[in-house]
Design a protein around this motif. Structure first.
Motif, PDB file in Angstrom:
ATOM      1  N   TYR A 122     -20.375  -0.264   3.839  1.00 56.13           N
ATOM      2  CA  TYR A 122     -20.268   0.417   2.599  1.00 56.13           C
ATOM      3  C   TYR A 122     -19.429   1.746   2.673  1.00 56.13           C
ATOM      4  O   TYR A 122     -19.947   2.538   3.811  1.00 56.13           O
ATOM      5  CB  TYR A 122     -21.785   0.895   2.018  1.00 56.13           C
ATOM      6  N   ARG A 126     -18.672  -8.410   4.298  1.00 54.66           N
ATOM      7  CA  ARG A 126     -17.503  -8.108   3.732  1.00 54.66           C
ATOM      8  C   ARG A 126     -16.763  -6.967   4.318  1.00 54.66           C
ATOM      9  O   ARG A 126     -15.487  -6.543   4.579  1.00 54.66           O
ATOM     10  CB  ARG A 126     -17.622  -8.067   2.526  1.00 54.66           C
ATOM     11  N   THR A 127     -17.736  -5.920   4.111  1.00 58.89           N
ATOM     12  CA  THR A 127     -17.295  -4.525   4.986  1.00 58.89           C
ATOM     13  C   THR A 127     -18.626  -3.834   5.331  1.00 58.89           C
ATOM     14  O   THR A 127     -19.641  -4.247   5.016  1.00 58.89           O
ATOM     15  CB  THR A 127     -16.384  -3.721   3.963  1.00 58.89           C
ATOM     16  N   PHE A 164     -15.740  -0.851   9.793  1.00 58.50           N
ATOM     17  CA  PHE A 164     -15.944  -2.058   9.743  1.00 58.50           C
ATOM     18  C   PHE A 164     -15.054  -2.703  10.461  1.00 58.50           C
ATOM     19  O   PHE A 164     -15.283  -3.860  11.609  1.00 58.50           O
ATOM     20  CB  PHE A 164     -15.786  -2.661   8.259  1.00 58.50           C
ATOM     21  N   VAL A 165     -13.722  -2.324  10.836  1.00 56.43           N
ATOM     22  CA  VAL A 165     -12.576  -2.811  11.503  1.00 56.43           C
ATOM     23  C   VAL A 165     -13.195  -2.529  12.781  1.00 56.43           C
ATOM     24  O   VAL A 165     -12.911  -3.272  14.055  1.00 56.43           O
ATOM     25  CB  VAL A 165     -11.164  -2.516  11.158  1.00 56.43           C
ATOM     26  N   ASN A 168     -16.736   2.281   3.964  1.00 51.71           N
ATOM     27  CA  ASN A 168     -16.190   2.658   5.276  1.00 51.71           C
ATOM     28  C   ASN A 168     -15.514   1.408   6.156  1.00 51.71           C
ATOM     29  O   ASN A 168     -15.817   0.830   7.044  1.00 51.71           O
ATOM     30  CB  ASN A 168     -17.612   2.898   6.164  1.00 51.71           C
ATOM     31  N   ASP A 169     -14.368   1.087   5.422  1.00 54.23           N
ATOM     32  CA  ASP A 169     -13.582  -0.070   5.836  1.00 54.23           C
ATOM     33  C   ASP A 169     -13.218  -0.016   7.118  1.00 54.23           C
ATOM     34  O   ASP A 169     -13.126  -1.013   8.193  1.00 54.23           O
ATOM     35  CB  ASP A 169     -12.182  -0.054   4.872  1.00 54.23           C
ATOM     36  N   GLU A 170     -12.840   1.198   7.616  1.00 56.54           N
ATOM     37  CA  GLU A 170     -12.373   1.827   8.770  1.00 56.54           C
ATOM     38  C   GLU A 170     -13.420   1.400  10.137  1.00 56.54           C
ATOM     39  O   GLU A 170     -12.769   0.673  11.024  1.00 56.54           O
ATOM     40  CB  GLU A 170     -12.038   3.110   9.052  1.00 56.54           C
ATOM     41  N   PHE A 210     -10.578  -8.651   5.998  1.00 57.33           N
ATOM     42  CA  PHE A 210     -11.345  -8.666   4.798  1.00 57.33           C
ATOM     43  C   PHE A 210     -11.078 -10.069   3.907  1.00 57.33           C
ATOM     44  O   PHE A 210     -10.337  -9.980   3.049  1.00 57.33           O
ATOM     45  CB  PHE A 210     -10.629  -7.390   3.853  1.00 57.33           C
ATOM     46  N   LYS A 215     -22.488  -4.701   3.729  1.00 56.94           N
ATOM     47  CA  LYS A 215     -22.187  -5.385   2.318  1.00 56.94           C
ATOM     48  C   LYS A 215     -22.118  -6.784   2.273  1.00 56.94           C
ATOM     49  O   LYS A 215     -21.327  -7.464   2.902  1.00 56.94           O
ATOM     50  CB  LYS A 215     -20.900  -4.628   1.886  1.00 56.94           C
ATOM     51  N   GLU A 224     -25.272  -8.828   9.882  1.00 54.48           N
ATOM     52  CA  GLU A 224     -23.779  -9.116   9.317  1.00 54.48           C
ATOM     53  C   GLU A 224     -23.517 -10.253   9.253  1.00 54.48           C
ATOM     54  O   GLU A 224     -22.798 -10.590   8.493  1.00 54.48           O
ATOM     55  CB  GLU A 224     -22.964  -8.457  10.608  1.00 54.48           C
TER      56      GLU A 224
END
Ligand code: 6R9
Length: 659
Positions: free
Chosen positions: A485, A482-483, A491-492, A487-489, A72, A282, A424
Motif C-alpha cells: 500500500y 499487486r503492491t 514492493f519491488v 509503496n511501490d518502491e 506490476f 494489497k 503475499e
C-alpha cells in the motif's frame, strides 16, 4: 512389542516416508487426474481461466495476463465483478438460499447459523449502514474484531460497496491498530465491546479506544458490535455507533453490489517484514478471488455440500482466504469458532467436528503439536469419522506431527495437505493435490499446477536434490499481491530485487524462505531467511520487537531471536543491554515484556529476556544472531572466530544457563 499405542504407531509409521492418497478419496476428488499439471503448463497463462471461470463476472476479461508493467502484473484485464455477489448473492439466486453459509460456535457454547439468505440480508443491511456513515468506494475500512460472525459480514459488506477492508487481528495491541490505521489512512473502524477467552470476558473496546488515540487523522465513525451483552457496559461517545442500531435502522435495505474492476483492491492485510514497519499487502478482486476459489476446490477439495472448518483466525491471511473468500465463493458451509482449543476441555475442537460432522479440517502445525502433547485420548473420545481431508498451514510440520495428525485425527483414511504459502501469495502455492499426488510427511509437495517454484543458489542455478537454497517463484500467478500500500518502491525492493534482471525483463519473486527439493520435485520449506520469526504460525518481525524493547527507559540495545519451542515452533528471546546505571533486574524485565505486549500484542510475549553487558558482534559491527539462537537453544556454538568480542559469549551463556 509394547502396549503403548504411541510407540506402536511410531514403529509402524516411522519407517514409512510416503503415503498414497486413499482410494476412496481419489474416487470422489475434485481433481484426480495428474494431466492437470501439463494442461496448466502447456496453456499458460490461459490455463488460469479455469480459476476465473469458478466465478460470475459482470463482464469478461479481454486478456488473462498483462505483463507490460512487470512486476506490476495485471490479471483478467478489464474483467468486472463483485466479490460479495460471488460469495453470497449468486448462491441465493441458484436456489441454495437455505443452505448454511456460516456456522458459528461461541466459546461459551452458544451457536449461530447463517443461511446464505441470512448472510445476504445481513451483508446488505450493514453495507447500507456503512454507506450511510459516509463510506465511499475505495475508502479503507479497518475491522478490529475477534472471531464473531459480524467480522465476515463486515468484510463482505465492504466488498459489496467496493470499500477495501483492512482487518487487524484482535490479539494485536492498541499501538498495532493505530500504526495500521495510520498507514492505510483509514477513517472508519468497526470493532466490538469484547469477547471470551477461557470463559473470561476480555475488554476489547478499551484497546480500540486506546488505539484510536494514536491515530493521526480524524476517525469519523466507529461501529461497535455488542458481543457481550451486559457483561461490560461502555460509554459510547459521540462518534460511536452501535452495530445493532445501525442494522435495525436499515432493516430490509438492499444495496446493489458495486461493479469492481478485476484489478481493484479487495483488501489490505498488514504483515511483518524485515524492517520495523509492517507492510500493507494489497490484494485485488478478480485475481485473488479466483485464486482462493480455485485452490479451495483443487486442494481443499471443497464441495458446496461440505461442512468445512479452518481453525485459523480471520485476522490472518489464512482466515481471509480459507474461512471467508474461498469457501464462500464455492458456496459451502464454513465453520467459525470463537475461542481456544482447550476450553472448557482439550477435546473442544473434536467436539465441534463431531457435532457438526465436519468434512474438511485445516489447521496449523503449532495446534497439532499441542494436540500431541495433550494425548490421543481426547480425539479418540469423539466421532471424527465425518472427516475426509486434513490440511496444515503456517510453518513447517515435522514428520512426527504429520503422522500423528494423519493417524489420530484422520484415522489413516484422510489425505493431509501441507500447504506452503504466504500473506503475499494470497493462496496456496506448494502442496500436494490430495486426489493426485502421494504425500511425503515433512515436505509440502510439488508446486501447484501453473506455479513455477524453483529452489535456487545465489547464482540462480537450481539446487541439486537434497541441497538447500532459496525458494523462488518464477512466473506470476493470479493471487499474488499487486503492491504494498502506497509503496511501490518497497514492493519491488522487498520481493523482486534479489533475483530479478529488470534490464532483461526477467522477474523472480523471492518469498524469503529457504527450502530444499527432492528428486520428485517435492519442496521442503525450511523457514524464513530474513529477520522474521514464526511463533505459533504467526509472523513477527524481530525489528518490531527490538524497537519495543529499546523503547523502555534503561534499555540501550536489544537483539531478538527465535529459540526452539515444543509447541510454538519458535519462541521470542530478547537479549538486552542496559544503559549505564540501570540494573537488569526483574522490574526492568517486566517492563520490557510489557512494552513488547503493548507494541504488538501477547503473541509476541518473550519467553526470556536476558540482560547482557554486550551483544556478540562481528568486526563489521553486525550482531551475530546465529550465535544468540544457538545460546537460546542450548546448542553447541558454531564458529565464533569472526567476533569482535568473543569473551562475551561465555558470559551470556552463563546468564541463560543460570536461569
Ligand atoms: C499462510 C501464512 C508465511 C510464512 C512463509 C513460511 C511459513 C507457511 C508453511 C510455511 C513451511 C508450510 N509457512 N506455510 N513453512 N511449510 N506449509 O502462513 O502466511 O502469515 O504470511 O506466513 O509462513 O515461512 O513465508 P504468513
Amino acid at each position: 512389542m509394547t502396549d503403548d499405542p504411541d510407540v506402536e504407531l511410531e514403529a509402524r509409521l516411522a519407517e514409512q516416508d510416503s503415503f498414497e492418497p486413499p482410494e476412496e478419496f481419489v474416487e470422489q476428488a475434485n481433481v484426480s487426474d495428474e494431466a492437470i499439471y501439463e494442461e496448466f503448463e502447456e496453456n499458460w497463462p490461459q490455463s488460469w481461466e479455469r480459476a476465473a471461470e469458478l466465478l460470475d463476472w459482470e463482464s469478461e476479461w479481454d486478456e488473462v495476463l498483462d505483463e507490460e508493467d512487470a512486476p506490476f502484473y495485471e490479471w483478467f484485464v478489464n474483467g468486472e465483478l463483485n466479490a460479495a455477489y460471488n460469495c453470497v448473492d449468486r448462491h441465493v439466486e441458484n436456489g441454495r438460499k437455505n443452505q448454511a453459509a456460516i456456522k458459528w460456535e461461541g466459546e461459551l457454547g452458544e451457536t449461530r447459523t447463517y443461511t446464505y439468505q441470512d448472510l445476504y440480508r445481513e451483508v446488505n443491511e450493514f453495507a447500507a449502514a456503512l454507506r450511510d456513515l459516509g463510506v465511499e468506494e475505495d475508502d479503507v475500512v479497518t475491522l478490529y474484531m475477534p472471531m464473531i460472525p459480524e467480522l465476515p459480514i463486515a468484510m463482505l459488506a465492504c466488498a459489496r460497496i467496493g470499500a477495501p477492508h483492512s482487518v487487524v487481528f484482535a490479539g494485536f495491541s492498541a499501538d498495532a491498530l493505530a500504526t495500521r490505521m495510520n498507514s492505510a489512512d483509514s477513517e472508519y473502524l468497526v470493532t466490538c465491546d469484547g469477547y471470551y477467552r477461557r470463559g473470561d470476558a476480555l475488554n476489547h473496546k478499551e484497546k480500540a479506544d486506546k488505539g484510536l488515540r494514536g491515530v493521526d487523522h480524524e476517525v469519523e465513525n466507529v461501529v461497535v458490535v455488542d458481543r457481550l451483552g451486559d457483561e461490560l457496559t461502555h460509554f459510547l461517545g459521540e462518534k460511536y455507533r452501535d452495530y445493532d442500531d445501525l442494522v435495525d435502522a436499515h432493516d430490509g435495505d438492499r444495496v446493489e453490489p458495486v461493479t469492481r474492476d478485476a484489478e481493484d483492491m479487495l483488501f489490505l492485510m498488514y504483515t511483518s517484514g524485515t524492517t520495523g514497519e509492517p507492510k500493507g499487502v494489497k490484494h485485488t478482486t478478480g485475481g485473488y478471488l479466483s485464486y482462493c476459489a480455485w485452490t479451495s476446490r483443487a486442494v481443499l477439495d471443497i464441495e458446496p455440500e461440505d461442512t468445512y472448518w479452518c481453525s485459523a483466525d480471520i485476522g490472518w491471511i489464512t482466515g481471509h482466504s480459507y474461512i471467508v473468500y474461498g469457501p464462500l465463493a464455492l458456496g459451502t458451509t464454513t465453520m467459525m469458532y470463537e475461542g481456544t482449543p482447550d476450553y472448557p476441555e482439550k477435546d473442544r475442537l473434536w467436539e465441534i467436528v463431531e457435532k457438526n460432522a465436519v468434512d474438511i479440517f485445516y489447521t496449523a502445525p503449532t495446534a497439532i503439536r499441542a494436540f500431541m502433547k495433550w494425548g490421543e485420548d481426547w480425539p479418540a473420545s469423539r466421532d471424527l469419522s465425518s472427516l475426509r481431508l486434513l490440511g496444515t498451514v503456517g510453518e513447517p510440520i515435522n514428520p512426527r506431527a504429520w503422522k500423528w495428525y494423519y493417524k489420530h485425527i484422520g484415522d489413516e483414511s484422510c489425505p493431509v495437505v501441507d500447504t506452503w504459502w504466504q500473506t503475499e501469495t494470497g493462496g496456496m502455492m506448494v502442496t500436494t493435490l490430495p486426489g493426485v499426488n502421494e504425500m511425503k510427511p515433512g515436505s509440502a509437495g510439488p508446486a501447484l499446477p501453473g506455479i513455477d517454484a524453483k529452489v535456487i543458489h545465489p547464482d540462480k542455478e537450481e539446487v541439486e536434490p537434497g541441497q538447500a537454497g532459496h525458494l523462488t517463484i518464477q512466473k506470476p500467478w493470479p493471487g499474488m499481491l499487486r503492491t504494498l500500500y502506497d509503496n511501490d518502491e518497497r514492493f519491488v525492493s522487498e520481493y523482486w530485487e534479489e533475483y530479478s534482471e529488470p534490464d532483461e525483463d526477467e522477474w523472480i519473486y523471492f518469498p524469503e524462505d529457504g527450502a530444499k527439493v527432492d528428486e520428485d520435485d517435492y519442496i521442503t520449506v525450511l523457514g524464513r531467511v530474513d529477520d522474521v520469526l514464526n511463533v505459533s504460525g504467526h509472523r513477527l518481525g524481530t525489528m518490531e520487537i527490538e524497537s519495543a524493547a529499546v523503547g523502555v527507559p534503561g534499555v540501550a540495545e536489544a537483539a531478538v531471536v527465535g529459540g526452539d519451542h515444543e509447541v510454538k515452533g519458535e519462541a521470542v528471546y530478547v537479549y538486552a543491554i542496559t544503559e549505564e546505571g540501570t540494573e537488569g533486574d526483574e522490574r526492568l524485565r517486566e517492563r520490557v515484556v510489557e512494552s513488547i505486549e503493548d507494541a504488538i500484542g501477547p503473541i509476541a510475549r518473550p519467553e526470556e529476556v536476558i540482560f547482557t553487558p554486550e551483544l556478540p558482534k562481528t568486526r563489521s559491527g553486525k550482531i551475530m544472531r546465529r550465535l544468540l539462537e544457538e545460546i537460546a537453544n542450548g546448542e553447541e556454538l558454531g564458529d565464533t572466530s569472526t567476533l569482535r568480542n568473543p569473551e562475551i559469549v561465555d558470559e551470556i551463556q552463563k546468564q541463560v544457563g543460570g536461569d
